[in-house]
Design an enzyme around this catalytic site. Structure first.
Site, PDB file in Angstrom:
ATOM      1  N   ASN A  59       0.857  -1.188   0.000  1.00 10.77           N
ATOM      2  CA  ASN A  59       0.000   0.000   0.000  1.00 10.77           C
ATOM      3  C   ASN A  59       0.890   1.233   0.000  1.00 10.77           C
ATOM      4  O   ASN A  59       1.755   1.388   0.857  1.00 10.77           O
ATOM      5  CB  ASN A  59      -0.898  -0.007   1.234  1.00 10.77           C
ATOM      6  CG  ASN A  59      -2.017   1.013   1.142  1.00 10.77           C
ATOM      7  OD1 ASN A  59      -1.819   2.130   0.665  1.00 10.77           O
ATOM      8  ND2 ASN A  59      -3.195   0.641   1.602  1.00 10.77           N
ATOM      9  N   ASP A 113      -5.562  -8.592   1.278  1.00 12.45           N
ATOM     10  CA  ASP A 113      -5.654  -7.353   2.046  1.00 12.45           C
ATOM     11  C   ASP A 113      -4.294  -6.676   2.005  1.00 12.45           C
ATOM     12  O   ASP A 113      -3.442  -6.891   2.872  1.00 12.45           O
ATOM     13  CB  ASP A 113      -6.065  -7.672   3.485  1.00 12.45           C
ATOM     14  CG  ASP A 113      -6.395  -6.409   4.278  1.00 12.45           C
ATOM     15  OD1 ASP A 113      -6.162  -5.306   3.756  1.00 12.45           O
ATOM     16  OD2 ASP A 113      -6.867  -6.534   5.416  1.00 12.45           O
ATOM     17  N   HIS A 153     -11.550   1.233   4.044  1.00 12.94           N
ATOM     18  CA  HIS A 153     -10.499   0.340   3.591  1.00 12.94           C
ATOM     19  C   HIS A 153     -11.107  -0.658   2.617  1.00 12.94           C
ATOM     20  O   HIS A 153     -12.253  -1.090   2.792  1.00 12.94           O
ATOM     21  CB  HIS A 153      -9.911  -0.381   4.814  1.00 12.94           C
ATOM     22  CG  HIS A 153      -8.782  -1.305   4.482  1.00 12.94           C
ATOM     23  ND1 HIS A 153      -7.670  -0.896   3.789  1.00 12.94           N
ATOM     24  CD2 HIS A 153      -8.597  -2.625   4.775  1.00 12.94           C
ATOM     25  CE1 HIS A 153      -6.841  -1.921   3.666  1.00 12.94           C
ATOM     26  NE2 HIS A 153      -7.380  -2.978   4.247  1.00 12.94           N
TER      27      HIS A 153
END
Length: 1131
Positions: A202, A471, A454
């Site tokens: 991320n 994730d 998220h």
């Protein structure tokens, strides 16, 4: 990482990262490692138990009167652990409410404690519960980070506004929902090992992008198409979306750890700010697919996006009382389905096709029939193989004048039947033979509220029963309940804490729910979930990424072992001679360019000397090493020889002796004395009276400085005593008059002073390692003819490195010596030119043309140097394609001093207006392939290429017609239409083949079919059968009802294969790499009635036999074929 998104309209809030309340976080990322082969996903499924969870509600009265910076809730227990909420009523150095979850007893816990929790924090809206603000995250708590949460939870202005409903009667209600899971060590958890897959890093707020990219990557058909997009090794991933996506997908397929997305976002043109701005998944999906669709035009994968994702529906308006109907066909790549008011996907589709009545004031104007009662609706003509459903979780609330999230329960099935109720969603013209039964492939989830949240994805890559949660960096196995039931949304009832009391059950809204669904049609799943392996990946990409992986592995290993090793850099006389006057002018050597040895610290120095003996061929007894030292004037010189005692020690000990600062390197000078036969001899015994001096010679006529040797002199001796030796070093007569200078320092300014030849070396304060420069003594009169008549003036010039140019744009600029090489002889320097780095493109080619005696500089074409491959770059520099010389010399983050040149037969601007193609012409009757270079204006068409080719080739008859084909890995991917522009044709990786069109193909009957025929063999690797194509692919006309036996006769005649050899061949129908073997009696045309997939090259008649072609040194070339014809090249 959970990151808040900007609020819509006027509620924009600053970007926020999750941090502990100290605001101190580490941001280390693990190193990426690219593996050599794809890891099979063989991890067994483990049952997953529900973890302990609880919800805590905290009423804070007289909130506005709180005057403490921090305010804690009472302690509550979840999973056997004590927790509490920590808030900063006036913000933690921000104008937002700050709120964290805190480990209540962290101070008393044992050393090394750790616990992992997923949690959400909320401020309830006491007027309208649906406007409550809730944010969730996860964290591994420990002594260093005992609290975690949101520094900017919500704006204080919004919190304290009485109209908003958050603060009612000066009371604030805060809630925490905590789920305690077993300890997950983020530093040791290995996604690849546990699941067979890796995650994406991320960049700040790119979780929404990561979830989409994982979904697209796990559609193998899509991944294959991306791999087949043409890219070149000269492309930069940060400037090419296809290459960046190929690189990303390759790493996802072959890496062992999470993959970075920075190259891809750079190719999007995003800056750092964009990476910290959360966007909408649906918006990104559409923009990315549109970009790829555009980039795929004119390539072998043109139309893939449409084939995968495009469906069509029909908007209609039908009059009730008159015979009039209006229809309009529209395409879609995804469908937006209502969530509000619909309990599941089928209800949304019912609503989608719901008929609207147009009557009363809303009548329809039906052209000649005027206003009429009518019904209006939408029906589907066809659905795509991959169906993307966007769930409308966000909508505009007109009462509140703001966006809100719909968290209502909404169910979606594992299997979706869109033919239900006798095809009520289908239009009359829909093809009812296509079965629209879909299987759920992936679920994209949004967790949070309208102001932030998220994204992550649940995917089952092979459509098996095993689901995985992607994730960001982590990939975990998940059970069906988490994928379906827990992502439906809606409310959940908490278990009663005191069952004996008649308490009202407490329900809470689930803020994590499905936002996008991807279904794959059952009848297409074998095509979509296809095999993708290294054969689908361009060789230059594989090489680039494998090299990256090797470099990272090497650096990783070196870093891990650095404390065990010492780098020893050994400088010799040869290094000084090679560098002085070329790479350097001051001091003696650039240590980064001498031979380095990486040795273990505990190695005895005597053992190291043996390694030096093997490397340089100098016996141990003739080696004499000196330590270097940095002087106070910032020069770096040999300082003293190693003592016999030091040479008995380990290299690690010596490194510590030589470096007062922490440095892993040991720098040595190797003194080797040579006898009259130039063989090494024992070094002399050095006394305190002996001084080691180094000598450089300067030639003012050539403006050349070079190293000529070194001498031991007696400190009481005088320079006049060694003049004959210096003359011999320089190649002068023994009695030549010379001047001597000492090079003292060069920073911040040059100090180079004359040496009195008649006083002692001691009196001149000379010591070991000093440098003396000398030159011929010049008469005063003749010194004026030289630009830099003496050593000091030359060294001053070199130090300043400035040219006082007549060019008005840069009167004083830094110079570079550029080595020019002919492109025909890329390993040899042709000439060198001293040039300003600010020279323009025109300046550079003008200087080169001048050097070559060429009148027209525009006929010079330059090519930059690839610092990694030490080769010319594949693509030359375009005419005025760069601004300055400095731009020509840069390769990635390295700077070269090499340029390659060509002298063209026409000016470069004219050549750039032309497109050059290499076309292999296959003669119809002769066994030969002739490669022709065709040069035509870029606006030309394939028809122009064919016409030009006709003037150069020998045809079987004057009226023969030619066609141009694109061949790659022994398959025919395209027949170029004559009107296609040649500008976008890429012949660097695809082979362009020209051939005569056979007469039988010109006269195809209505039931005849033109099929692809390829040679293949089978190979078993990793317990899987692989099809390997080879040889020359070709077309064949087959007739309706024709048997394989009849077709075999024609194929044998065409290929001229002997009977004995042909009898061994097998014949198969292949679709997407799966062979279906044929018998002589089989009707071949019946196999080819199916609709094409991916392209015609994926369905072909396969000829299975051994590959008997002679293997060349470049046997991996995709152009090699079974019955190779001799190749001739005519340019």
């Amino acid at each position: 990482m959970t990151v808040m998104t900007p609020a819509p309209i006027d509620q924009q809030e600053d970007e926020e990262m999750l941090v502990p309340d100290s605001d101190l976080t580490d941001n280390h990322q693990p190193m990426e490692v690219v593996a050599q082969s794809e890891t099979a996903n063989t991890v067994e499924n483990q049952p997953i138990e529900d973890p302990p969870s609880s919800r805590f509600s905290w009423r804070i009265e007289n909130f506005s009167r709180l005057n403490t910076k921090k305010h804690y809730s009472e302690v509550f227990v979840v999973g056997g652990y004590k927790w509490r909420i920590l808030i900063f009523p006036k913000g933690n150095n921000v104008d937002h409410l700050s709120m964290y979850l805190d480990v209540a007893d962290s101070a008393s816990l044992p050393y090394g404690w750790s616990r992992y929790a997923q949690f959400s924090l909320a401020v309830l809206n006491q007027i309208h519960n649906k406007y409550s603000i809730r944010k969730d995250t996860q964290h591994q708590f420990n002594a260093r980070e005992s609290d975690w949460g949101f520094t900017s939870f919500m704006p204080l202005g919004e919190l304290y506004d009485p109209c908003r409903g958050y603060l009612l009667n000066d009371t604030l209600i805060v809630e925490a929902e905590v789920v305690v899971r077993r300890i997950v060590d983020y530093w040791t958890y290995d996604s690849k090992k546990e699941t067979g897959y890796v995650g994406l890093k991320n960049q700040g707020a790119t979780c929404y992008m990561n979830s989409l990219l994982q979904t697209l990557y796990h559609i193998p058909y899509f991944r294959k198409a991306v791999y087949h997009m043409p890219t070149t090794e000269n492309d930069m991933p940060s400037g090419s979306i296809p290459l960046a996506l190929q690189s990303l997908f390759y790493k996802l397929q072959y890496s062992d750890s999470s993959v970075a997305t920075k190259e891809l976002t750079k190719s999007f043109g995003w800056d750092t700010y964009d990476s910290f701005m959360q966007h909408d998944v649906q918006e990104l999906n559409r923009v990315l697919c549109e970009k790829l669709e555009d980039k795929m035009k004119g390539t072998v994968v043109e139309g893939t996006i449409q084939q995968l994702f495009e469906g069509h529906h029909m908007n209609y308006i039908e009059c009730i009382n008159v015979d009039y109907k209006s229809t309009r066909k529209e395409s879609f790549y995804d469908l937006q389905l209502d969530v509000k008011g619909c309990h599941d996907v089928y209800a949304s589709f019912d609503k989608y096709v719901e008929v609207e009545r147009l009557e009363g004031d809303n009548k329809y104007h039906a052209e000649q029939y005027e206003l009429q009662d009518a019904k209006k609706g939408v029906l589907f003509i066809d659905f795509p193989p991959v169906l993307q459903l966007q769930l409308k979780r966000f909508e505009y609330d007109f009462m509140r004048d703001t966006m809100v999230k719909i968290n209502d329960r909404y169910e979606f099935p594992l299997q979706l039947d869109l033919d239900r109720d006798d095809g009520k969603y289908l239009s009359p013209e829909a093809d009812r033979s296509v079965r629209n039964l879909y299987t759920l492939h992936s679920v994209l989830v949004h967790s949070g509220g309208v102001h932030g949240g998220h994204y992550y994805a649940f995917i089952r890559p092979t459509l098996s029963d095993q689901w995985y949660k992607f994730d960001d960096e982590r990939v975990t196995k998940e059970d069906m309940k988490r994928v379906l039931e827990e992502q439906y949304g809606g409310e959940e009832e908490l278990p009663q804490m005191n069952p004996g009391f008649n308490n009202t059950p407490f329900k809470f809204t689930k803020y994590s729910n499905a936002y996008m669904l991807v279904y794959i049609r059952e009848s297409d799943k074998d095509k979509i979930i296809c095999n993708v392996d290294e054969k689908d990946i361009a060789e230059h990409l594989r090489e680039r990424l494998k090299k990256e992986q090797e470099e990272k592995e090497h650096k990783k290993k070196e870093k891990a072992e650095a404390h065990l090793y010492t780098i020893i850099k050994v400088a010799r006389d040869d290094d000084l001679a090679d560098q002085i006057g070329k790479d350097i002018y001051f001091d003696l050597v650039d240590h980064d360019k001498v031979r380095s040895f990486r040795v273990q610290k505990q190695m005895a120095f005597s053992v190291f000397k043996e390694e030096v003996a093997r490397e340089f061929g100098i016996p141990v007894q003739f080696q004499h090493f000196w330590l270097w030292a940095k002087r106070q004037n910032h020069t770096y010189r040999p300082n003293r020889p190693l003592t016999p005692l030091e040479e008995t020690q380990s290299v690690g000990t010596l490194r510590e002796v030589s470096n007062k600062v922490h440095n892993a390197e040991l720098k040595l000078f190797l003194e080797v004395e040579l006898g009259l036969d130039l063989r090494p001899i024992a070094p002399p015994d050095k006394t305190k009276e002996d001084i080691l001096l180094f000598f450089k010679h300067y030639d003012p006529e050539k403006e050349e400085l070079r190293f000529v040797g070194r001498l031991f002199v007696k400190s009481g001796g005088k320079p006049i005593e060694i003049l004959s030796k210096l003359n011999k070093m320089a190649g002068y007569a023994p009695d030549e008059g010379i001047d001597l200078y000492e090079e003292i320092k060069f920073e911040p300014s040059v100090m180079c002073e004359p040496i009195d030849k008649k006083i002692t070396f001691r009196a001149s304060q000379l010591e070991d390692g000093d440098i003396l420069c000398f030159q011929k003594s010049l008469p005063v009169a003749s010194s004026e003819q030289f630009r830099y008549p003496d050593v000091p003036s030359f060294l001053e010039y070199v130090h300043n490195r400035q040219v006082h140019s007549l060019h008005p744009l840069y009167p004083t600029v830094f110079l570079s010596v550029v080595h020019f090489r002919s492109l025909e002889k890329p390993k040899e320097d042709d000439f060198c030119l001293e040039m300003s780095r600010l020279y323009t493109y025109d300046d550079v080619v003008e200087r080169v043309a001048q050097q070559l005696g060429l009148d027209d500089p525009s006929k010079i074409r330059l090519t930059s140097h690839n610092c990694y491959s030490q080769q010319p770059k594949p693509q030359p520099i375009k005419y005025r394609g760069v601004d300055h010389l400095s731009d020509m010399l840069v390769h990635y983050n390295q700077t070269s001093d090499i340029l390659y040149y060509e002298v063209l037969d026409i000016p470069l601007p004219e050549l750039q207006g032309l497109k050059t193609l290499k076309v292999a012409f296959h003669h119809a009757t002769k066994d030969e392939v002739i490669i022709h270079t065709i040069r035509l204006p870029k606006q030309s068409t394939v028809g122009d290429v064919i016409n030009d080719l006709k003037t150069k080739v020998e045809l079987s008859h004057p009226d023969a017609e030619l066609r141009l084909l694109e061949v790659f890995y022994h398959k025919i991917y395209k027949i170029f239409p004559p009107n296609e522009k040649i500008e976008n044709i890429n012949d660097q990786y695809w082979t362009l083949r020209a051939e005569e069109i056979p007469e039988e193909e010109k006269n195809l009957g209505p039931n005849d079919r033109l099929i692809h025929v390829y040679h293949f063999t089978k190979e078993t690797a990793q317990n899987q059968m692989q099809i390997l194509n080879f040889g020359e692919p070709f077309f064949l006309v087959i007739h309706e009802g024709e048997t394989l036996a009849e077709i075999k006769v024609r194929i044998q005649k065409k290929l001229q294969v002997p009977d004995e050899e042909f009898a061994k061949w097998k014949f198969a129908f292949l679709s997407l790499g799966r062979p279906e073997y044929l018998q002589d009696s089989d009707i071949v045309s019946s196999r080819f009635q199916r609709r094409d997939v991916y392209g015609a090259w994926e369905q072909y008649l396969g000829l299975e036999h051994s590959d008997n072609a002679p293997k060349r040194a470049y046997a991996t070339s995709q152009n090699r074929h079974t019955f190779e014809k001799p190749v001739k090249i005519y340019n």
